[in-house]
Every structure is written in C-alpha cells, then in structure tokens.
Design a protein around this motif. Structure first.
Motif, PDB file in Angstrom:
ATOM      1  N   GLY A   1      -3.054  35.328  -2.314  1.00  0.00           N
ATOM      2  CA  GLY A   1      -2.079  35.514  -1.254  1.00  0.00           C
ATOM      3  C   GLY A   1      -2.568  36.466  -0.189  1.00  0.00           C
ATOM      4  O   GLY A   1      -2.362  36.248   1.015  1.00  0.00           O
ATOM      5  N   ARG A   2      -3.243  37.529  -0.608  1.00  0.00           N
ATOM      6  CA  ARG A   2      -3.756  38.505   0.353  1.00  0.00           C
ATOM      7  C   ARG A   2      -4.917  37.909   1.162  1.00  0.00           C
ATOM      8  O   ARG A   2      -5.028  38.138   2.363  1.00  0.00           O
ATOM      9  CB  ARG A   2      -4.232  39.749  -0.399  1.00  0.00           C
ATOM     10  N   LEU A   3      -5.787  37.142   0.492  1.00  0.00           N
ATOM     11  CA  LEU A   3      -6.893  36.498   1.201  1.00  0.00           C
ATOM     12  C   LEU A   3      -6.390  35.417   2.157  1.00  0.00           C
ATOM     13  O   LEU A   3      -6.970  35.191   3.220  1.00  0.00           O
ATOM     14  CB  LEU A   3      -7.873  35.886   0.196  1.00  0.00           C
ATOM     15  N   ARG A   4      -5.328  34.765   1.752  1.00  0.00           N
ATOM     16  CA  ARG A   4      -4.772  33.694   2.583  1.00  0.00           C
ATOM     17  C   ARG A   4      -4.373  34.214   3.961  1.00  0.00           C
ATOM     18  O   ARG A   4      -4.426  33.493   4.960  1.00  0.00           O
ATOM     19  CB  ARG A   4      -3.561  33.110   1.850  1.00  0.00           C
ATOM     20  N   LEU A   5      -3.980  35.484   3.997  1.00  0.00           N
ATOM     21  CA  LEU A   5      -3.593  36.088   5.266  1.00  0.00           C
ATOM     22  C   LEU A   5      -4.748  36.087   6.259  1.00  0.00           C
ATOM     23  O   LEU A   5      -4.542  36.003   7.472  1.00  0.00           O
ATOM     24  CB  LEU A   5      -3.115  37.525   5.001  1.00  0.00           C
ATOM     25  N   SER A   6      -5.970  36.173   5.756  1.00  0.00           N
ATOM     26  CA  SER A   6      -7.142  36.219   6.631  1.00  0.00           C
ATOM     27  C   SER A   6      -7.369  34.898   7.359  1.00  0.00           C
ATOM     28  O   SER A   6      -8.101  34.856   8.353  1.00  0.00           O
ATOM     29  CB  SER A   6      -8.392  36.582   5.807  1.00  0.00           C
ATOM     30  N   LEU A   7      -6.757  33.820   6.886  1.00  0.00           N
ATOM     31  CA  LEU A   7      -6.921  32.518   7.536  1.00  0.00           C
ATOM     32  C   LEU A   7      -6.069  32.395   8.792  1.00  0.00           C
ATOM     33  O   LEU A   7      -6.235  31.452   9.562  1.00  0.00           O
ATOM     34  CB  LEU A   7      -6.540  31.390   6.565  1.00  0.00           C
ATOM     35  N   HIS A   8      -5.137  33.332   8.969  1.00  0.00           N
ATOM     36  CA  HIS A   8      -4.198  33.261  10.099  1.00  0.00           C
ATOM     37  C   HIS A   8      -4.244  34.587  10.857  1.00  0.00           C
ATOM     38  O   HIS A   8      -3.489  35.517  10.538  1.00  0.00           O
ATOM     39  CB  HIS A   8      -2.791  32.969   9.591  1.00  0.00           C
ATOM     40  N   PRO A   9      -5.099  34.707  11.867  1.00  0.00           N
ATOM     41  CA  PRO A   9      -5.302  35.985  12.558  1.00  0.00           C
ATOM     42  C   PRO A   9      -4.031  36.583  13.142  1.00  0.00           C
ATOM     43  O   PRO A   9      -3.828  37.792  13.068  1.00  0.00           O
ATOM     44  CB  PRO A   9      -6.307  35.628  13.656  1.00  0.00           C
ATOM     45  N   GLU A  10      -3.168  35.745  13.738  1.00  0.00           N
ATOM     46  CA  GLU A  10      -1.947  36.286  14.332  1.00  0.00           C
ATOM     47  C   GLU A  10      -1.049  36.884  13.258  1.00  0.00           C
ATOM     48  O   GLU A  10      -0.478  37.964  13.430  1.00  0.00           O
ATOM     49  CB  GLU A  10      -1.207  35.185  15.101  1.00  0.00           C
ATOM     50  N   THR A  11      -0.926  36.171  12.154  1.00  0.00           N
ATOM     51  CA  THR A  11      -0.110  36.688  11.056  1.00  0.00           C
ATOM     52  C   THR A  11      -0.777  37.888  10.408  1.00  0.00           C
ATOM     53  O   THR A  11      -0.101  38.819   9.952  1.00  0.00           O
ATOM     54  CB  THR A  11       0.130  35.589  10.010  1.00  0.00           C
ATOM     55  N   ALA A  12      -2.099  37.881  10.364  1.00  0.00           N
ATOM     56  CA  ALA A  12      -2.824  39.022   9.799  1.00  0.00           C
ATOM     57  C   ALA A  12      -2.525  40.288  10.592  1.00  0.00           C
ATOM     58  O   ALA A  12      -2.387  41.375  10.016  1.00  0.00           O
ATOM     59  CB  ALA A  12      -4.324  38.737   9.791  1.00  0.00           C
ATOM     60  N   THR A  13      -2.401  40.152  11.919  1.00  0.00           N
ATOM     61  CA  THR A  13      -2.061  41.310  12.745  1.00  0.00           C
ATOM     62  C   THR A  13      -0.681  41.837  12.410  1.00  0.00           C
ATOM     63  O   THR A  13      -0.423  43.045  12.486  1.00  0.00           O
ATOM     64  CB  THR A  13      -2.131  40.920  14.236  1.00  0.00           C
ATOM     65  N   LEU A  14       0.214  40.956  12.012  1.00  0.00           N
ATOM     66  CA  LEU A  14       1.562  41.376  11.631  1.00  0.00           C
ATOM     67  C   LEU A  14       1.548  42.193  10.344  1.00  0.00           C
ATOM     68  O   LEU A  14       2.197  43.241  10.244  1.00  0.00           O
ATOM     69  CB  LEU A  14       2.451  40.133  11.461  1.00  0.00           C
ATOM     70  N   PHE A  15       0.795  41.741   9.346  1.00  0.00           N
ATOM     71  CA  PHE A  15       0.765  42.430   8.064  1.00  0.00           C
ATOM     72  C   PHE A  15      -0.261  43.563   8.024  1.00  0.00           C
ATOM     73  O   PHE A  15      -0.179  44.435   7.167  1.00  0.00           O
ATOM     74  CB  PHE A  15       0.470  41.434   6.933  1.00  0.00           C
TER      75      PHE A  15
ATOM     76  N   ALA B   1      -8.643  41.005  13.094  1.00  0.00           N
ATOM     77  CA  ALA B   1      -7.636  41.191  12.051  1.00  0.00           C
ATOM     78  C   ALA B   1      -8.038  40.482  10.764  1.00  0.00           C
ATOM     79  O   ALA B   1      -7.857  41.013   9.667  1.00  0.00           O
ATOM     80  CB  ALA B   1      -6.281  40.665  12.541  1.00  0.00           C
ATOM     81  N   SER B   2      -8.623  39.282  10.901  1.00  0.00           N
ATOM     82  CA  SER B   2      -9.023  38.521   9.714  1.00  0.00           C
ATOM     83  C   SER B   2     -10.075  39.271   8.906  1.00  0.00           C
ATOM     84  O   SER B   2     -10.010  39.337   7.679  1.00  0.00           O
ATOM     85  CB  SER B   2      -9.567  37.148  10.124  1.00  0.00           C
ATOM     86  N   GLU B   3     -11.042  39.851   9.612  1.00  0.00           N
ATOM     87  CA  GLU B   3     -12.103  40.548   8.899  1.00  0.00           C
ATOM     88  C   GLU B   3     -11.604  41.853   8.290  1.00  0.00           C
ATOM     89  O   GLU B   3     -12.056  42.259   7.222  1.00  0.00           O
ATOM     90  CB  GLU B   3     -13.281  40.797   9.842  1.00  0.00           C
ATOM     91  N   ARG B   4     -10.670  42.527   8.968  1.00  0.00           N
ATOM     92  CA  ARG B   4     -10.079  43.737   8.390  1.00  0.00           C
ATOM     93  C   ARG B   4      -9.359  43.414   7.092  1.00  0.00           C
ATOM     94  O   ARG B   4      -9.471  44.132   6.092  1.00  0.00           O
ATOM     95  CB  ARG B   4      -9.094  44.383   9.370  1.00  0.00           C
TER      96      ARG B   4
END
Length: 739
Positions: free
Chosen positions: A456-470, A427-430
């Motif tokens: 803000g969008r890049l910050r999401l990549s630091l949190h894989p579980e949250t990245a899967t949500l968004f 998810a982080s890499e996506r």
C-alpha cells in the motif's frame, strides 16, 4: 586455464558473480584429479577473497567426489596447498562440510578426533556435531544425474538446462500431453516445496502445475510455469552498467526482450503494460515491481509460508515484465547454489535481514533466533533498492576469508547507516526511499506489519499527485498545517464561526429588531443566559470529540497504527459539530421569540420572525463553515497523515462515499443561506436593510467558498481512490497478470 578477474573489477556487488564463475568452472570439470588443480580456478583478486573462493571450491569438490564414491578429508587439500590453506586457518563451515559428508557415508565422527585435528574449535565441536545431524537430511538424497537435452522423461521433453542447486536440476521442458513449455525441477526427494507452492493462485507467485514420480529412476518431477523474460538479476546487471542519469524504464524492457529473443519467444508489440512502463519514471517502475512482490509475500505469509530467499535471481519476469516470485531453493542460480553444508540453512546472505544472519550464526552458537515475515520484507527492500540504485543499501568493504566470516561481515554492515541514494526530489521517489528505509529497519518491529502494508505504501509512489498529498513537501500548506496543534485548529474551526455568528446576530436584533429599551435590555439578558449555557456546552463537545483527532495524530507521531474508531471520529467531527451547532441555533431561534414574547406583551410577530430568520442564517453559517473547515482539514491533513505509514484503510470506499454525499448536502445548505438573506432583505425596511444586505453578501461568499471547498474535497478523494479503493485496481498489469 586460470580464471582472470581483476581485483579492481571485483566490487562487493560482484563477489557472488566471482564465486559462481569459479564454481561453474569446477562443475564443468566434474571434480579435479589432484587438489592442487584448484589453484587454476582461483581468480586474480584480493588474498582474503581468494581464500574465500578456495574454501567454496574445496567444499564443492568434496561434495562431487563424495557423489562419485570417494571421501576426501580436509588434510587432502591442506597438504597440497600449504601456502594457501593451513589447519589453523580452516574455517568452521569447511569443517561442517566434512562432518556432514562423513555422516552421509555412514561414519561417526568423534569429538576427540576433531579436537586433536582442530583444537581451535574446542568450544564448538559438540554443538557442530549435533547440528550437522539435525540438518543432514536436507541434502541426504543428493543431486540426481543430469538429463541431457533432447531426452524425454515421463511426459516431458527436455529442451535446455536452466539451473542447478544442491539437490535438484531445473530444465526448460515441453509437456507433451499439454503442448506447453514448463520449468521442470528434477530431484530425488519430494520435500514439501510442491505443497507449499501449489496452494498459491496469485498472479505474482510462480504457478505450480503438478508433480510426478518416476519410480524406476527414483526421480521426483515438479513442473511449473515458465517465464522466458529472465529475472530481475538481469535487470540489476544492466542498471549497474549505466550512469544514474541513464536509468530509465527502458532497461527493464530491454532486459526482458533480450531474454525473449534468446528463448526464441515473441516480443509483445501491443501491450498496455509495456507501454505504461516505457513512459514511467524509473523509481515508479521500481515501486510498481515492489507493490506486486509485496502482495505476493503477503499471500504466502497468510498461508504460513516464508520465502527466506528473496533476491533478484528469484524474481522471474513474464514477456510483459510482470514479476513472479519463485522459490525453487536453487532458483536458477547455477552451481553457486551448491555452497555446501552451510547452504542448508537457506537464503543468500547479501539479501538477508539481520535476524536471519543472526539465526545462521546461532545454529553454530546454540542461540536460535526465530526468523519471521519481516525478514522477507527486509530482503525485498534490499532487492528493490538494488534495482533502483544498481547497488545494495549497505557497504561491505571487508573481504571475507570464509563463509562464516562473510555472515559476520554482512551482519556488521546491517548495523551501519544506509548509503545515501542518488535521487531526485520528486514525490514518488521520496515515497519510495521512505518505504525502503522503513523496511530496512534493524529492528523487525520497526518494519511494516505485513506485505499488504508495504504494498500500500509503495502503491502511493505510482501516483505522484496523491503522493504529494500523503507525503507533502516541507514548505507546503499541508505540512505547515500538520505542525499546528490539533486542539487549536479544531477549536478555532468549530467555535469561531459560532462566536462571529452570535455577535452579528445579537447586533442585528439589538439595533434593528428590538424597538424599545426594555426589549433591548431583555434581549441582552436572555443572550447572556443562552450564551453562557450553549457556548460552554458546544466547547465541551468540541473538546470531547477533538481528543480523538489528537489521539490519532499522537499515534502517527509514535509510529503506531491509528485506531480505526479514531480515524472515523476524525472524519465525523465536522459533521457532528455542524449538527450540534445547527441544532443549538435552531433552539435559540425558537427560544428567543418565546421568552421575549412572554416577557414583553408588545413584542410583535414580525420581530419574532426576524429573530428566528436571523438565527437560521447564523445557524446555517455555523453549520457550513465548521463542516467544510473540518472536512478540508481532514482531507488535506488529518486523514493523509493518519494513513501515511500504512496506506491501509479497509473502509475507504464507505468513507469516501459518505463524505462526498454529506458535502453535497452541506453545499445545498450553503445555497439556501443567500435565499434566506434575500428574504430577510425583502421583509426589512430602512437602516436594517444594510444588515440584511450584508447577510446576503456573506451568504453568497459562503456559498462560493463552500463550492470551492466541495470541489477540492471531491478531487482529493478521487486522487486517494486510485491508491486506497478496493473497488478498482489502479496498478498497471494486475488484471493482465491475473488473466
């Protein structure tokens, strides 16, 4: 000795290094006695690239000779190397260099003279002469004399030379009075760089301490923070040299440590940031760098300052690997920074946005194009892509024969599809890839609005579980639900519980509360009247409020920002529906006994209480199911989808507090329903107990469902808190950098 660089080693990514190596050789020789000696500095590469390098060498040699008091014309070099350069193949930028140097010498180049020498540029000569006059002030002061190591200038002891540009030298120096190491930029003119940089107090922008003037030597000294960890260019070089499977966060640490050792600095052994980097995936580290640099650009843009030259060499690294954006114009780039008149336009073409490249061309073609903030974000995306993949996102297969040709080739490359990166399906890499692709859009309007949005969008990549949500996988529940019509989803969640509750309530009261045919018939008539009034009203309200969700989803589909009021209504809909549904059921619970007792004298108080309590139970069901149903949809689908493009919600903390607080209250309501069912069970007799028992069981099931929904909502909003909250920073190193 001739510089040996094999043709097969000279990839597109290495062209800058080839040119820089050749120019550095020439700088060390301090110009040449005979122009033919430039042959010995040419690399063993493709003929077009040799021509390109030769032109850059001629420009630099002309400039150094001019500094020494001698003005060489183009024919000086053409006559000495007719097999390599002719008057017909002289590029436009070499022409510009000669015109500028002649004007600096006080001469007045004429249109007729250049028309006679270079008839191929007839249509551009007037424009060139005008443009050169407008830009000559950039390099008018020239490069100051080099300061030897160990010499003291004002309050500074020079320890080493870090770099050189068109108008300045940069040194590592010790400020004697403050006992600290600084990066010292020495030039003749002050310019406005010091004012531009001094206004920033951002942890990811190199800090300018002050400036001084040495009047007797006509020197301007600008001294700033020194970072011994090298630059991102050093890291990129290491990434290029390893296989994709070997790319890891250790590359960043090793690069910084090597530079620390060269500078005789201590490698930190107790650093929470370095420990986090060592365990983080490579794509996450790249995103971490991007978050900080995007926020630095946002700070600069908010102050009205454009960088115009974001690239790995301009990102300095601290001992803890914290990136800091530098803008020295030379930026420790060595002699390659001195690329002649064309360099006065600023920037490095390999990292430039399309509009920046067009702006460079327009200075020759008299078609100016404004370069704004999105151009810096584009350059940052190129930098991050290169750090991630070890190569830039576009291919430039053609070899330029001149600087102006290089601009054209780079501009053509921007219009081609981006390279397919080597990636995993995490998810982080996506998220990282999607962010970079958006920032690399050809049209500036299709990129991020500002650096904060990109961060803000890049910050999401630091949190894989949250990245899967968004950014849910294609076959996930969230992705499936997001494809459903918001109209259908909303109406089903809001109206279906009320319809089921209405049917059950009627059946219970008709068969177990109403004891005579007359009261049963009266209940049926009143039910029809109430249902034909309340349900259309409830449906109309649901449709009215659901339109805001539909509008928000439509904005996301169009790539537009979601209106904050639509976002608020999306989160409010479940609560509004629960309040409206509960109120209508309460009204019905009071209205039915009053009407039936007024029509039928034998309608008892016990029947009235049962009718009221059954309405309360159904009303409670009609509250908790729509609320938790819409809260789940908003948390899992609607809210992440609305924020997936920007990851910006200034009201996130207030929204999170509100939805969690409300969920607690609705969980309490869900707990009361079984109690009402139990009370109804105790007060009923005979066959009606079966219905009361069913109501009790339904209430317990509803409570369990509400509890699990509540826990999911709490956990999900806590995940989002790490990315969207303003109260706490979850980006490793932010506090360290600020301190």
């Amino acid at each position: 000795m001739k510089t040996q660089i094999d043709s097969h080693d000279c990839r597109d990514d290495d062209i800058d290094a080839v040119i820089e190596a050749c120019l550095e050789k020439l700088v060390q020789r301090a110009s040449v006695q005979q122009p033919a000696e430039l042959r010995n500095l040419l690399p063993n590469v493709d003929s077009d690239l040799r021509h390109f390098v030769l032109v850059e060498l001629i420009k630099l040699d002309m400039a150094m000779a001019a500094d020494a008091g001698t003005l060489h014309c183009i024919e000086h070099y053409v006559d000495a190397m007719p097999d390599l350069l002719s008057m017909e193949t002289v590029p436009l930028d070499l022409l510009m260099e000669e015109i500028q140097l002649r004007k600096d010498f006080g001469e007045t180049p004429s249109h007729d003279e250049y028309l006679l020498r270079f008839p191929q540029y007839e249509a551009l000569l007037d424009q060139m002469l005008t443009r050169i006059e407008a830009t000559r002030s950039v390099a008018k002061c020239g490069l100051p004399p080099e300061i030897s190591v160990g010499r003291q200038v004002d309050d500074f002891l020079v320890l080493a030379k870090l770099g050189q540009g068109a108008i300045a030298h940069v040194y590592l120096a010790r400020q004697i009075s403050m006992h600290r190491l600084v990066a010292l930029k020495v030039s003749h003119g002050s310019g406005d760089e010091s004012q531009a940089l001094a206004q920033f107090d951002h942890p990811n922008i190199v800090r300018v301490f002050d400036q001084r003037t040495v009047a007797e030597q006509a020197l301007h000294l600008l001294y700033m923070q020194y970072h011994p960890g090298g630059t991102l260019a050093d890291v990129v070089q290491m990434v290029r040299q390893c296989d994709s499977s070997d790319r890891c966060s250790r590359l960043l640490l090793d690069s910084v440590d090597q530079n620390l050792l060269r500078a005789a600095q201590v490698v930190p052994d107790r650093s929470a940031v370095r420990q986090w980097i060592e365990t983080a995936p490579w794509s996450t580290v790249v995103a971490w760098m991007g978050v900080q640099l995007a926020k630095a650009l946002d700070e600069a843009h908010a102050c009205g300052v454009l960088h115009r030259d974001v690239k790995p060499a301009n990102v300095l690294l601290s001992a803890e690997c914290i990136p800091q954006l530098a803008d020295f114009n030379v930026s420790f780039a060595g002699a390659a920074g001195r690329a002649g008149a064309a360099a006065s336009f600023g920037g490095s073409i390999a990292y430039m946005a399309p509009e920046h490249l067009r702006a460079i061309s327009s200075k020759l073609l008299d078609e100016p194009e404004k370069v704004q903030e999105p151009a810096d974000l584009y350059s940052l995306a190129v930098t991050l892509w290169e750090l991630w993949q070890g190569e830039r996102p576009f291919a430039c297969d053609a070899i330029a024969g001149s600087w102006s040709d290089a601009v054209s080739i780079q501009l053509a490359a921007r219009a081609q599809p981006l390279k397919e990166p080597q990636r995993s399906e995490t998810a982080s890499e996506r998220v990282l890839e999607k962010v970079l692709r958006k920032a690399l859009s050809l049209d500036p309007e299709d990129r991020f609005v500002d650096g904060a949005e990109m961060a803000g969008r890049l910050r999401l990549s630091l949190h894989p579980e949250t990245a899967t949500l968004f950014d849910p996988p294609e076959k996930s529940v969230a992705m499936t639900l997001s494809k459903w019509s918001p109209w259908i989803v909303t109406c089903v969640i809001l109206l279906l519980p009320n319809m089921i509750g209405g049917c059950l309530n009627f059946q219970y009261n008709y068969h177990h509360v109403m004891t005579t045919p007359e009261t049963k018939e009266g209940l049926g008539v009143v039910s029809w009247i109430v249902n034909l009034t309340f349900f259309p009203f409830a449906a109309g309200v649901a449709i009215w409020y659901a339109r805001r969700i539909v509008r928000a989803v439509d904005s996301v589909r169009r790539g537009a920002r979601v209106d904050p009021s639509d976002l608020s209504e999306t989160l409010e809909l479940g609560h509004r529906a629960a309040l409206i549904g509960g109120t209508l059921w309460l009204i019905a619970g009071v209205l039915f006994p009053l009407v039936l007792s007024g029509i039928f004298p034998d309608f008892s108080m016990t029947q009235a209480v049962h009718l009221f309590m059954s309405s309360l139970i159904c009303g409670g069901v009609a509250m908790i199911y729509p609320y938790f149903g819409m809260a789940l949809m908003a948390t899992l689908v609607f809210y992440p989808r609305c924020l997936s493009g920007t990851m910006q919600d200034p009201q996130f903390d207030q929204r999170a507090d509100q939805i969690l607080h409300r969920s607690e209250w609705y969980l309490l309501i869900a707990a009361i329903i079984p109690l009402l069912g139990a009370a109804l069970l105790i007060s009923t007799e005979g066959a009606s107990q079966l219905f009361a028992l069913a109501a009790l069981a339904a209430g317990i099931v509803g409570l369990l469902a509400s509890f699990f929904a509540y826990r999911f909502i709490v956990n999900t909003w806590k995940q989002m808190d790490a990315v969207l909250s303003k109260r706490t920073s979850m980006v490793p190193g932010e506090l360290t950098a600020a301190s």
